[in-house]
Design a protein around this motif. Sequence first.
Motif, PDB file in Angstrom:
ATOM      1  N   ARG A  37       0.571  -1.462   0.589  1.00 28.86           N
ATOM      2  CA  ARG A  37      -0.116   0.590   0.035  1.00 28.86           C
ATOM      3  C   ARG A  37       0.995   1.574   0.216  1.00 28.86           C
ATOM      4  O   ARG A  37       0.645   1.754   0.714  1.00 28.86           O
ATOM      5  CB  ARG A  37      -1.151  -0.084   1.106  1.00 28.86           C
ATOM      6  CG  ARG A  37      -1.770  -1.586   1.008  1.00 28.86           C
ATOM      7  CD  ARG A  37      -2.661  -1.034   0.684  1.00 28.86           C
ATOM      8  NE  ARG A  37      -3.962  -2.239   0.513  1.00 28.86           N
ATOM      9  CZ  ARG A  37      -4.283  -2.748  -0.541  1.00 28.86           C
ATOM     10  NH1 ARG A  37      -4.273  -2.284  -1.700  1.00 28.86           N
ATOM     11  NH2 ARG A  37      -5.461  -3.870   0.131  1.00 28.86           N
ATOM     12  N   MET A  38       1.541   0.758  -0.491  1.00 36.48           N
ATOM     13  CA  MET A  38       3.285   2.373  -0.844  1.00 36.48           C
ATOM     14  C   MET A  38       2.023   3.447  -1.735  1.00 36.48           C
ATOM     15  O   MET A  38       1.568   2.836  -2.541  1.00 36.48           O
ATOM     16  CB  MET A  38       3.953   3.007  -1.556  1.00 36.48           C
ATOM     17  CG  MET A  38       5.241   3.830  -2.053  1.00 36.48           C
ATOM     18  SD  MET A  38       6.535   3.160  -3.228  1.00 36.48           S
ATOM     19  CE  MET A  38       7.249   2.734  -1.770  1.00 36.48           C
ATOM     20  N   ALA A  39       2.117   4.503  -1.017  1.00 34.47           N
ATOM     21  CA  ALA A  39       1.117   5.661  -2.103  1.00 34.47           C
ATOM     22  C   ALA A  39       1.539   6.020  -2.880  1.00 34.47           C
ATOM     23  O   ALA A  39       2.776   5.808  -3.043  1.00 34.47           O
ATOM     24  CB  ALA A  39       1.308   7.173  -0.970  1.00 34.47           C
ATOM     25  N   MET A  40       0.485   6.065  -4.149  1.00 34.53           N
ATOM     26  CA  MET A  40       0.359   5.587  -5.757  1.00 34.53           C
ATOM     27  C   MET A  40       1.402   6.823  -5.948  1.00 34.53           C
ATOM     28  O   MET A  40       2.085   6.930  -6.661  1.00 34.53           O
ATOM     29  CB  MET A  40      -0.958   6.345  -6.280  1.00 34.53           C
ATOM     30  CG  MET A  40      -0.448   5.820  -7.838  1.00 34.53           C
ATOM     31  SD  MET A  40       0.104   4.440  -8.286  1.00 34.53           S
ATOM     32  CE  MET A  40      -1.596   4.603  -9.173  1.00 34.53           C
ATOM     33  N   SER A  41       1.542   8.306  -5.197  1.00 37.94           N
ATOM     34  CA  SER A  41       1.552   9.077  -5.828  1.00 37.94           C
ATOM     35  C   SER A  41       3.782   8.965  -5.422  1.00 37.94           C
ATOM     36  O   SER A  41       4.316   9.352  -6.269  1.00 37.94           O
ATOM     37  CB  SER A  41       2.057  10.790  -5.527  1.00 37.94           C
ATOM     38  OG  SER A  41       1.587  10.249  -3.122  1.00 37.94           O
ATOM     39  N   ARG A  42       4.072   8.383  -4.382  1.00 39.90           N
ATOM     40  CA  ARG A  42       5.035   8.191  -3.797  1.00 39.90           C
ATOM     41  C   ARG A  42       5.769   7.087  -4.360  1.00 39.90           C
ATOM     42  O   ARG A  42       6.948   7.150  -5.436  1.00 39.90           O
ATOM     43  CB  ARG A  42       5.253   7.409  -2.339  1.00 39.90           C
ATOM     44  CG  ARG A  42       6.500   7.586  -2.256  1.00 39.90           C
ATOM     45  CD  ARG A  42       6.624   6.540  -0.271  1.00 39.90           C
ATOM     46  NE  ARG A  42       7.569   6.369  -0.266  1.00 39.90           N
ATOM     47  CZ  ARG A  42       8.546   5.399   0.381  1.00 39.90           C
ATOM     48  NH1 ARG A  42       7.117   5.331   1.438  1.00 39.90           N
ATOM     49  NH2 ARG A  42       9.207   4.804   1.930  1.00 39.90           N
ATOM     50  N   TYR A  43       5.105   6.036  -4.824  1.00 37.11           N
ATOM     51  CA  TYR A  43       5.868   5.116  -6.413  1.00 37.11           C
ATOM     52  C   TYR A  43       5.627   5.224  -7.600  1.00 37.11           C
ATOM     53  O   TYR A  43       6.811   5.250  -8.286  1.00 37.11           O
ATOM     54  CB  TYR A  43       4.155   4.082  -6.236  1.00 37.11           C
ATOM     55  CG  TYR A  43       4.605   3.066  -7.043  1.00 37.11           C
ATOM     56  CD1 TYR A  43       5.807   1.950  -7.071  1.00 37.11           C
ATOM     57  CD2 TYR A  43       3.837   3.037  -8.600  1.00 37.11           C
ATOM     58  CE1 TYR A  43       6.189   0.971  -7.678  1.00 37.11           C
ATOM     59  CE2 TYR A  43       4.390   2.381  -9.428  1.00 37.11           C
ATOM     60  CZ  TYR A  43       5.510   0.793  -9.106  1.00 37.11           C
ATOM     61  OH  TYR A  43       6.288   0.397  -9.980  1.00 37.11           O
ATOM     62  N   VAL A  44       4.850   6.453  -7.956  1.00 35.92           N
ATOM     63  CA  VAL A  44       5.085   6.959  -9.516  1.00 35.92           C
ATOM     64  C   VAL A  44       7.033   7.831  -9.166  1.00 35.92           C
ATOM     65  O   VAL A  44       7.317   7.789 -10.565  1.00 35.92           O
ATOM     66  CB  VAL A  44       4.499   8.011  -9.633  1.00 35.92           C
ATOM     67  CG1 VAL A  44       4.307   9.097 -10.704  1.00 35.92           C
ATOM     68  CG2 VAL A  44       2.711   7.610  -9.844  1.00 35.92           C
ATOM     69  N   LEU A  45       6.613   8.933  -8.013  1.00 32.80           N
ATOM     70  CA  LEU A  45       8.311   9.028  -8.301  1.00 32.80           C
ATOM     71  C   LEU A  45       9.411   8.175  -8.018  1.00 32.80           C
ATOM     72  O   LEU A  45      10.217   8.349  -9.003  1.00 32.80           O
ATOM     73  CB  LEU A  45       7.753   9.887  -7.067  1.00 32.80           C
ATOM     74  CG  LEU A  45       9.823  10.822  -6.472  1.00 32.80           C
ATOM     75  CD1 LEU A  45       9.712  11.980  -7.812  1.00 32.80           C
ATOM     76  CD2 LEU A  45       9.335  11.710  -5.345  1.00 32.80           C
ATOM     77  N   VAL A  46       8.836   7.461  -7.495  1.00 35.03           N
ATOM     78  CA  VAL A  46      10.643   6.893  -6.804  1.00 35.03           C
ATOM     79  C   VAL A  46      10.636   5.310  -8.111  1.00 35.03           C
ATOM     80  O   VAL A  46      11.775   4.871  -8.620  1.00 35.03           O
ATOM     81  CB  VAL A  46      10.381   6.143  -6.009  1.00 35.03           C
ATOM     82  CG1 VAL A  46      10.411   7.006  -4.942  1.00 35.03           C
ATOM     83  CG2 VAL A  46       9.549   4.950  -5.581  1.00 35.03           C
ATOM     84  N   SER A  47       9.830   5.403  -8.318  1.00 39.05           N
ATOM     85  CA  SER A  47       9.563   4.196  -9.846  1.00 39.05           C
ATOM     86  C   SER A  47       9.986   4.946 -11.843  1.00 39.05           C
ATOM     87  O   SER A  47      10.602   4.466 -11.789  1.00 39.05           O
ATOM     88  CB  SER A  47       8.268   3.763 -10.464  1.00 39.05           C
ATOM     89  OG  SER A  47       8.391   2.633 -11.554  1.00 39.05           O
TER      90      SER A  47
END
Length: 161
Positions: A129-139
């Motif tokens: 459940r990593m935040a989508m915004s955080r995932y988009v950034l790091v990915s």
Amino acid sequence: MEFAKEIIGQYGYFAIYGLLALGVIGMPIPDEVLMTFVGYLASISVLDYSVSIAVCFGGAFTGGLLSYTIGRKAGRPLFHKYGKWIGVNAKRFNRVETWFLKYGSWSVILGYFIPGVRNLMCCFSGMSRMAMSRYVLVSGIGAFVWCVVFISIGFYVGVLT
């Protein structure tokens, strides 16, 4: 690699995009070899270097988002139901999840450079459940650096030969 050469020759950038997206999701496609080959093709002016990076990034990022979504929607139930068959019990799952919540961002970025881990990190980001915004950034950071590195290696190998 002959297969990839034929597909890229016939469908161009669309094939590169699709192959990388499928590779990041988990299909057995040698992504690093593919991107190095794309870099080589850019060095001999078959493909454009900048467009190749953009297309590879798009494919890798799309594949990562799909893996994240699969992990978020179906990952937990599948692990709880079938985890015992691959040696993952609830205690191990919770321990890995705790570790991932602490180091998850770096794991996603660096995971792009390790075949097999890249697929798991994207999926596990959704499961934890990593935040989508955080995932988009790091990915996005991980996918971009990964693409630039491997395409550049292929490009410079082609220039030197």
